[in-house]
Scaffold this motif. Structure first.
Motif, PDB file in Angstrom:
ATOM      1  N   ASP A 152       0.791  -1.232   0.000  1.00  0.00           N
ATOM      2  CA  ASP A 152       0.000   0.000   0.000  1.00  0.00           C
ATOM      3  C   ASP A 152       0.823   1.283   0.000  1.00  0.00           C
ATOM      4  O   ASP A 152       0.259   2.368  -0.120  1.00  0.00           O
ATOM      5  CB  ASP A 152      -0.940   0.030   1.226  1.00  0.00           C
ATOM      6  N   THR A 153       2.148   1.198   0.144  1.00  0.00           N
ATOM      7  CA  THR A 153       2.979   2.387   0.317  1.00  0.00           C
ATOM      8  C   THR A 153       4.075   2.445  -0.741  1.00  0.00           C
ATOM      9  O   THR A 153       4.722   1.431  -1.022  1.00  0.00           O
ATOM     10  CB  THR A 153       3.616   2.419   1.720  1.00  0.00           C
ATOM     11  N   PHE A 154       4.292   3.643  -1.272  1.00  0.00           N
ATOM     12  CA  PHE A 154       5.237   3.825  -2.377  1.00  0.00           C
ATOM     13  C   PHE A 154       6.113   5.034  -2.094  1.00  0.00           C
ATOM     14  O   PHE A 154       5.672   6.009  -1.483  1.00  0.00           O
ATOM     15  CB  PHE A 154       4.465   4.013  -3.689  1.00  0.00           C
ATOM     16  N   ILE A 155       7.358   4.978  -2.557  1.00  0.00           N
ATOM     17  CA  ILE A 155       8.308   6.068  -2.312  1.00  0.00           C
ATOM     18  C   ILE A 155       8.799   6.622  -3.640  1.00  0.00           C
ATOM     19  O   ILE A 155       8.944   5.894  -4.628  1.00  0.00           O
ATOM     20  CB  ILE A 155       9.491   5.573  -1.445  1.00  0.00           C
ATOM     21  N   GLY A 156       9.003   7.933  -3.650  1.00  0.00           N
ATOM     22  CA  GLY A 156       9.497   8.576  -4.864  1.00  0.00           C
ATOM     23  C   GLY A 156      10.488   9.677  -4.520  1.00  0.00           C
ATOM     24  O   GLY A 156      10.498  10.217  -3.411  1.00  0.00           O
ATOM     25  N   ALA A 157      11.346  10.000  -5.488  1.00  0.00           N
ATOM     26  CA  ALA A 157      12.275  11.121  -5.376  1.00  0.00           C
ATOM     27  C   ALA A 157      12.022  12.054  -6.546  1.00  0.00           C
ATOM     28  O   ALA A 157      11.715  11.599  -7.652  1.00  0.00           O
ATOM     29  CB  ALA A 157      13.715  10.618  -5.387  1.00  0.00           C
ATOM     30  N   GLU A 158      12.123  13.371  -6.295  1.00  0.00           N
ATOM     31  CA  GLU A 158      11.858  14.325  -7.367  1.00  0.00           C
ATOM     32  C   GLU A 158      13.014  15.316  -7.511  1.00  0.00           C
ATOM     33  O   GLU A 158      13.978  15.268  -6.744  1.00  0.00           O
ATOM     34  CB  GLU A 158      10.510  15.020  -7.164  1.00  0.00           C
ATOM     35  N   ASN A 159      12.924  16.179  -8.517  1.00  0.00           N
ATOM     36  CA  ASN A 159      14.078  16.964  -8.938  1.00  0.00           C
ATOM     37  C   ASN A 159      14.423  18.151  -8.045  1.00  0.00           C
ATOM     38  O   ASN A 159      15.378  18.859  -8.327  1.00  0.00           O
ATOM     39  CB  ASN A 159      13.883  17.456 -10.382  1.00  0.00           C
ATOM     40  N   HIS A 160      13.663  18.376  -6.971  1.00  0.00           N
ATOM     41  CA  HIS A 160      14.026  19.408  -6.011  1.00  0.00           C
ATOM     42  C   HIS A 160      14.664  18.793  -4.770  1.00  0.00           C
ATOM     43  O   HIS A 160      14.629  19.380  -3.685  1.00  0.00           O
ATOM     44  CB  HIS A 160      12.794  20.245  -5.632  1.00  0.00           C
ATOM     45  N   TYR A 161      15.244  17.609  -4.935  1.00  0.00           N
ATOM     46  CA  TYR A 161      16.027  16.932  -3.893  1.00  0.00           C
ATOM     47  C   TYR A 161      15.175  16.481  -2.717  1.00  0.00           C
ATOM     48  O   TYR A 161      15.664  16.392  -1.593  1.00  0.00           O
ATOM     49  CB  TYR A 161      17.173  17.835  -3.395  1.00  0.00           C
ATOM     50  N   ASN A 162      13.889  16.186  -2.989  1.00  0.00           N
ATOM     51  CA  ASN A 162      12.986  15.719  -1.941  1.00  0.00           C
ATOM     52  C   ASN A 162      12.670  14.237  -2.114  1.00  0.00           C
ATOM     53  O   ASN A 162      12.666  13.711  -3.231  1.00  0.00           O
ATOM     54  CB  ASN A 162      11.664  16.498  -1.972  1.00  0.00           C
ATOM     55  N   LEU A 163      12.356  13.593  -0.993  1.00  0.00           N
ATOM     56  CA  LEU A 163      11.744  12.268  -0.984  1.00  0.00           C
ATOM     57  C   LEU A 163      10.312  12.426  -0.497  1.00  0.00           C
ATOM     58  O   LEU A 163      10.012  13.290   0.325  1.00  0.00           O
ATOM     59  CB  LEU A 163      12.486  11.320  -0.037  1.00  0.00           C
ATOM     60  N   PHE A 164       9.412  11.588  -1.008  1.00  0.00           N
ATOM     61  CA  PHE A 164       8.046  11.587  -0.481  1.00  0.00           C
ATOM     62  C   PHE A 164       7.448  10.196  -0.622  1.00  0.00           C
ATOM     63  O   PHE A 164       7.884   9.397  -1.455  1.00  0.00           O
ATOM     64  CB  PHE A 164       7.170  12.642  -1.173  1.00  0.00           C
ATOM     65  N   THR A 165       6.488   9.904   0.225  1.00  0.00           N
ATOM     66  CA  THR A 165       5.816   8.600   0.205  1.00  0.00           C
ATOM     67  C   THR A 165       4.321   8.798  -0.011  1.00  0.00           C
ATOM     68  O   THR A 165       3.734   9.777   0.459  1.00  0.00           O
ATOM     69  CB  THR A 165       6.045   7.819   1.516  1.00  0.00           C
ATOM     70  N   LEU A 166       3.739   7.864  -0.724  1.00  0.00           N
ATOM     71  CA  LEU A 166       2.304   7.867  -1.025  1.00  0.00           C
ATOM     72  C   LEU A 166       1.689   6.575  -0.531  1.00  0.00           C
ATOM     73  O   LEU A 166       2.350   5.529  -0.497  1.00  0.00           O
ATOM     74  CB  LEU A 166       2.069   8.002  -2.533  1.00  0.00           C
ATOM     75  N   ARG A 167       0.400   6.646  -0.180  1.00  0.00           N
ATOM     76  CA  ARG A 167      -0.302   5.457   0.293  1.00  0.00           C
ATOM     77  C   ARG A 167      -1.603   5.284  -0.471  1.00  0.00           C
ATOM     78  O   ARG A 167      -2.305   6.251  -0.765  1.00  0.00           O
ATOM     79  CB  ARG A 167      -0.594   5.556   1.787  1.00  0.00           C
ATOM     80  N   LYS A 168      -1.892   4.053  -0.782  1.00  0.00           N
ATOM     81  CA  LYS A 168      -3.144   3.715  -1.460  1.00  0.00           C
ATOM     82  C   LYS A 168      -4.295   3.800  -0.471  1.00  0.00           C
ATOM     83  O   LYS A 168      -4.200   3.302   0.655  1.00  0.00           O
ATOM     84  CB  LYS A 168      -3.028   2.300  -2.047  1.00  0.00           C
ATOM     85  N   ASN A 169      -5.390   4.451  -0.878  1.00  0.00           N
ATOM     86  CA  ASN A 169      -6.549   4.636   0.008  1.00  0.00           C
ATOM     87  C   ASN A 169      -7.463   3.411  -0.056  1.00  0.00           C
ATOM     88  O   ASN A 169      -8.546   3.448  -0.620  1.00  0.00           O
ATOM     89  CB  ASN A 169      -7.334   5.894  -0.393  1.00  0.00           C
ATOM     90  N   THR A 170      -7.023   2.324   0.551  1.00  0.00           N
ATOM     91  CA  THR A 170      -7.795   1.083   0.481  1.00  0.00           C
ATOM     92  C   THR A 170      -9.088   1.161   1.293  1.00  0.00           C
ATOM     93  O   THR A 170     -10.042   0.440   1.010  1.00  0.00           O
ATOM     94  CB  THR A 170      -6.952  -0.097   0.990  1.00  0.00           C
ATOM     95  N   ASP A 171      -9.125   2.027   2.314  1.00  0.00           N
ATOM     96  CA  ASP A 171     -10.314   2.123   3.168  1.00  0.00           C
ATOM     97  C   ASP A 171     -11.259   3.248   2.741  1.00  0.00           C
ATOM     98  O   ASP A 171     -12.224   3.545   3.446  1.00  0.00           O
ATOM     99  CB  ASP A 171      -9.901   2.357   4.628  1.00  0.00           C
ATOM    100  N   ALA A 172     -10.986   3.879   1.615  1.00  0.00           N
ATOM    101  CA  ALA A 172     -11.818   4.994   1.162  1.00  0.00           C
ATOM    102  C   ALA A 172     -13.229   4.522   0.840  1.00  0.00           C
ATOM    103  O   ALA A 172     -13.446   3.384   0.411  1.00  0.00           O
ATOM    104  CB  ALA A 172     -11.197   5.648  -0.066  1.00  0.00           C
TER     105      ALA A 172
END
Length: 252
Positions: free
Chosen positions: A84-104
């Motif tokens: 359910d959780t995913f990680i990404g890096a972007e061009n402004h030198y940040n990391l961020f994580t996203l989560r799938k809304n399985t309980d929505a």
């Protein structure tokens, strides 16, 4: 292929050998740069449309998008932390994580990947890989902490560890107290340095969902009086806190 994700299957050729044939495709992206898969799920990193989650339906022979991040992020690397959780890096030198809304409860909410973590790393990540930099102990009583290795364009190698909630909450308190004890170079506050900043977030957003391992490990280098001050503030003895931080230190 450019704005299209194409899925192939290995099939019998007319000459009796094996050949790759097109199974299905998914369109509508800007420029697909990165793909990671887990079971029937496909995580997609786009040039400027952040991350999307696709699913392959073998019965129908189709690939469908089930959710995506509505923010505009120029991606440099993506990976899957768990189902359910995913990680990404972007061009402004940040990391961020996203989560799938399985309980929505609504289709609109289920179609949105929720941002659960943001962190300014200060370097451009160009690859994530599941694995560890050290040999793991075979202690059955100690649950293994999943780790992800990343590499940056400047040659740095780092580790992202997925901590249990209890451990994360404790170390978050430790990090907060260390911010009061350890002053940043040139008067720069640690919270400001780690704030998520980009073209769309120019003022910066406080880091969330991440801990700074380097800062937390600096507890072990403090003078005894400072260690006592931090330990008392979080309600743990110096010996217990030192032991737990040393265990985290052994992850890299």
């Amino acid at each position: 292929v450019n704005s299209k994700v194409e899925l192939f299957k290995l099939a019998e050729g007319d000459s009796g050998g094996k050949e790759l044939t097109t199974e299905c495709a998914h369109r509508g992206h800007i420029l697909v740069l990165y793909l990671e898969s887990r079971g029937d799920f496909i995580l997609l990193g786009d040039l400027m449309r952040s991350m999307s989650l696709l699913t392959y339906k073998p019965v129908d022979g189709q690939v469908e998008e089930i959710a995506h991040d509505f923010n505009a992020n120029w991606m440099t690397a993506v990976d899957i932390l768990d189902d359910d959780t995913f990680i990404g890096a972007e061009n402004h030198y940040n990391l961020f994580t996203l989560r799938k809304n399985t309980d929505a409860t609504t289709d609109e909410e289920r179609a949105r990947l929720e941002v659960v973590g943001e962190y300014h790393l200060g370097d451009l990540v160009n690859r994530f890989r599941h694995g560890s930099l050290v040999m793991r102990s075979g202690d059955a009583d100690t649950p293994a902490i999943p780790t992800l290795i990343f590499g940056t364009v400047n040659g740095s190698i780092g580790v992202v560890a997925s901590l249990p909630k209890e451990e994360f909450d404790l170390m978050l308190k430790v990090q907060k107290e260390l911010n009061q004890v350890i002053k940043g170079v040139g008067g720069l506050r640690h919270e400001d340095w780690r704030s998520f900043q980009s073209e769309r977030v120019t003022a910066g957003r406080p880091s969330k969902g991440f801990l700074d391992g380097d800062l937390i490990e600096s507890f072990l280098d403090l003078r005894p009086a400072k260690m006592e001050q931090v330990a008392n503030a979080v309600g743990v003895s110096v010996e217990e806190l030192s032991k737990r931080i040393e265990e985290l230190q052994r992850l890299h």
